[in-house]
Design an enzyme around this catalytic site. Structure first.
Site, PDB file in Angstrom:
ATOM      1  N   LYS A 127       0.832  -1.202   0.000  1.00 14.69           N
ATOM      2  CA  LYS A 127       0.000   0.000   0.000  1.00 14.69           C
ATOM      3  C   LYS A 127       0.869   1.255   0.000  1.00 14.69           C
ATOM      4  CE  LYS A 127      -4.182  -2.034   1.862  1.00 14.69           C
ATOM      5  NZ  LYS A 127      -5.072  -2.214   2.995  1.00 14.69           N
ATOM      6  N   LYS A 207      -3.653  -7.987 -10.216  1.00 10.55           N
ATOM      7  CA  LYS A 207      -4.784  -8.304  -9.333  1.00 10.55           C
ATOM      8  C   LYS A 207      -5.815  -7.154  -9.375  1.00 10.55           C
ATOM      9  CE  LYS A 207      -6.323  -8.146  -4.754  1.00 10.55           C
ATOM     10  NZ  LYS A 207      -6.680  -7.110  -3.964  1.00 10.55           N
ATOM     11  N   LYS A 210      -9.806  -2.229  -5.830  1.00 10.57           N
ATOM     12  CA  LYS A 210     -10.472  -0.918  -5.805  1.00 10.57           C
ATOM     13  C   LYS A 210      -9.439   0.198  -5.947  1.00 10.57           C
ATOM     14  CE  LYS A 210     -13.686  -2.246  -2.178  1.00 10.57           C
ATOM     15  NZ  LYS A 210     -12.815  -2.873  -1.164  1.00 10.57           N
TER      16      LYS A 210
HETATM   17  P1  ADP Z   1      -9.668  -4.297  -2.807  1.00 11.42           P
HETATM   18  O1  ADP Z   1      -8.307  -4.918  -3.013  1.00 11.42           O
HETATM   19  O2  ADP Z   1     -10.362  -4.082  -4.067  1.00 11.42           O
HETATM   20  O3  ADP Z   1      -9.627  -3.050  -1.924  1.00 11.42           O
HETATM   21  P2  ADP Z   1     -10.648  -5.585  -0.500  1.00 11.42           P
HETATM   22  O4  ADP Z   1      -9.281  -5.507   0.065  1.00 11.42           O
HETATM   23  O5  ADP Z   1     -11.691  -4.733   0.127  1.00 11.42           O
HETATM   24  O6  ADP Z   1     -10.551  -5.336  -2.041  1.00 11.42           O
HETATM   25  O7  ADP Z   1     -11.126  -7.097  -0.500  1.00 11.42           O
HETATM   26  C1  ADP Z   1     -12.358  -7.600  -0.054  1.00 11.42           C
HETATM   27  C2  ADP Z   1     -12.359  -9.087  -0.266  1.00 11.42           C
HETATM   28  O8  ADP Z   1     -12.298  -9.372  -1.667  1.00 11.42           O
HETATM   29  C3  ADP Z   1     -11.134  -9.789   0.363  1.00 11.42           C
HETATM   30  O9  ADP Z   1     -11.514 -11.042   0.849  1.00 11.42           O
HETATM   31  C4  ADP Z   1     -10.194  -9.916  -0.794  1.00 11.42           C
HETATM   32  O10 ADP Z   1      -9.285 -10.985  -0.644  1.00 11.42           O
HETATM   33  C5  ADP Z   1     -11.152 -10.177  -1.938  1.00 11.42           C
HETATM   34  N1  ADP Z   1     -10.575  -9.716  -3.206  1.00 11.42           N
HETATM   35  C6  ADP Z   1     -10.286  -8.428  -3.540  1.00 11.42           C
HETATM   36  N2  ADP Z   1      -9.751  -8.367  -4.772  1.00 11.42           N
HETATM   37  C7  ADP Z   1      -9.685  -9.644  -5.215  1.00 11.42           C
HETATM   38  C8  ADP Z   1      -9.213 -10.248  -6.420  1.00 11.42           C
HETATM   39  N3  ADP Z   1      -8.724  -9.494  -7.404  1.00 11.42           N
HETATM   40  N4  ADP Z   1      -9.285 -11.585  -6.535  1.00 11.42           N
HETATM   41  C9  ADP Z   1      -9.787 -12.354  -5.538  1.00 11.42           C
HETATM   42  N5  ADP Z   1     -10.252 -11.852  -4.374  1.00 11.42           N
HETATM   43  C10 ADP Z   1     -10.204 -10.516  -4.216  1.00 11.42           C
END
Ligand code: ADP
Ligand code: TRP
Length: 346
Positions: A127, A207, A210
């Site tokens: 991050k 990956k 958001k």
């Molecule tokens: P982001 O990375 O978009 O901010 P979050 O950290 O809020 O997403 O993740 C919320 C849930 O979704 C977590 O369990 C995370 O592991 C899953 N997740 C987020 N992005 C992915 C992805 N690209 N592939 C699989 N799981 C994901």
């Protein structure tokens, strides 16, 4: 203390687990959140496990420091969870901030957490490398996540691959706490990760996230989904030329959404040539639009009625808090933290 239990229904013995997971309200939900996490939440709920799902707004505050945006994203994520199938009659559905005991447990866990364990945490480094401010909340993020998990005596945590290390840290901290205070106070959780959807790629092949501006959002119009799919980065192989499906981000997403027969057919078309990336992108958008059509309708309905969403969260928060209060009392007591209440009651 709640650990795994078994129930016998219609003569079938099945193991009921306490399931917990959360998502930060730091932006709009995307396909990776759904395939990697929320779909598993709904499956585990359907299997009759005791599910606790929440909105991690204290976690989001480590990177989103904008009152209006955080409030809007909290309501968005709440509405989205419900539209995608979280059923408040079957799962405890709530906001992290409705359970203040979790931040108290975070403090207790901080006292057994070696700084070196946090220094090894990759999400903090990632991050900061992506430009986020290196505040103490971000550094301590995994400890708050550990508190989220152990405060409900959770057995199983459905998440994407990026969260695996956080579950390992949670186990480490629960072990350290139990060792320090001499008893099995905290339950050790396990991650629940579905390998095929552990890392869903974004439109740039990295990956989907958001925060990386590479996401395909769930709640947008079919036309917006088509446009977003058209932006997926591909190479410049000509329409007629054969293509390798396994090197293409469009195909990687198609494979997760199409049935096996169609996925094989599309792979065949890639290899044969004469099938362009444009065709694949158009089919991908169709599949996404079909998948989310019912949830988008439900979202539009719920969006008109935010008070109902708030009521659901309030009820869930009260249920979650009862469980959390038992755990925090046990944790305080085991560590010798007296409160006036515990002294007064003997
Ligand atoms: P982001 O990375 O978009 O901010 P979050 O950290 O809020 O997403 O993740 C919320 C849930 O979704 C977590 O369990 C995370 O592991 C899953 N997740 C987020 N992005 C992915 C992805 N690209 N592939 C699989 N799981 C994901
Ligand atoms: N860190 C998780 C994410 O970014 C969100 C989260 C906070 C979480 N607390 C949790 C996930 C507890 C599972 C369990 O996605």
């Amino acid at each position: 203390m709640m650990t795994e239990r078994t129930s016998i229904k219609k003569g079938i013995r099945k193991s009921i687990k306490r399931v917990l997971s959360g998502i930060q309200p730091s932006g709009r939900l995307h396909l990776g959140n759904y395939l990697g996490a929320i779909r598993q939440y709904v499956d585990l709920q359907a299997k009759g496990h005791e599910c606790f799902y929440f909105i991690a707004n204290y976690h989001a505050l480590t990177s989103l420091q904008d009152k209006a945006a955080l409030e809007a994203a909290t309501l968005h994520v709440a509405t989205a969870y419900l539209a995608l199938g979280i059923d408040p009659d079957r799962s405890v559905f709530f906001m992290q901030s409705d359970v203040p005991e979790v931040t108290e447990l975070c403090w207790l866990l901080n006292t057994v957490c070696p700084v070196s364990l946090m220094q090894k945490a990759t999400s903090y480094k990632d991050k900061v490398a992506h430009g986020e401010a290196a505040n103490m909340g971000l550094f301590d993020y995994p400890v708050l996540q550990a508190a989220d998990i152990v405060i409900y005596d959770s057995n199983l945590v459905p998440v994407g691959q990026d969260q695996k290390q956080h579950i390992e840290i949670t186990r480490d901290l629960a072990i350290k706490f139990n060792q320090a205070f001499g008893r099995d106070v905290l339950v050790l959780p396990e991650p629940y990760i579905v390998p095929e959807v552990a890392v869903v790629p974004g439109i740039d092949g990295e990956k989907m996230s958001k925060s990386y501006d590479n996401a395909i959002e769930i709640f947008q119009t079919p036309r917006q989904t088509q446009k977003r799919c058209a932006q997926i980065v591909t190479d410049s192989t000509a329409l007629d030329a054969p293509k390798d499906p396994d090197k293409c981000s469009v195909y990687a997403l198609l494979k997760l959404l199409a049935d096996d027969v169609e996925a094989e057919e599309i792979a065949g078309s890639y290899r044969a040539g004469g099938y362009g990336y444009g065709h694949a992108k158009a089919r991908l958008a169709e599949l996404i639009n079909e998948l989310f059509a019912p949830a988008r309708d439900r979202y539009a309905e719920l969006e008109k009625d935010p008070d109902t969403v708030r009521d659901i969260l309030r009820t869930g928060g009260a249920k979650a808090r009862l469980v959390a209060q038992e755990t925090i009392a046990r944790a305080r007591d085991s560590a010798g933290i007296l409160t006036s209440r515990s002294v007064a009651s003997g």
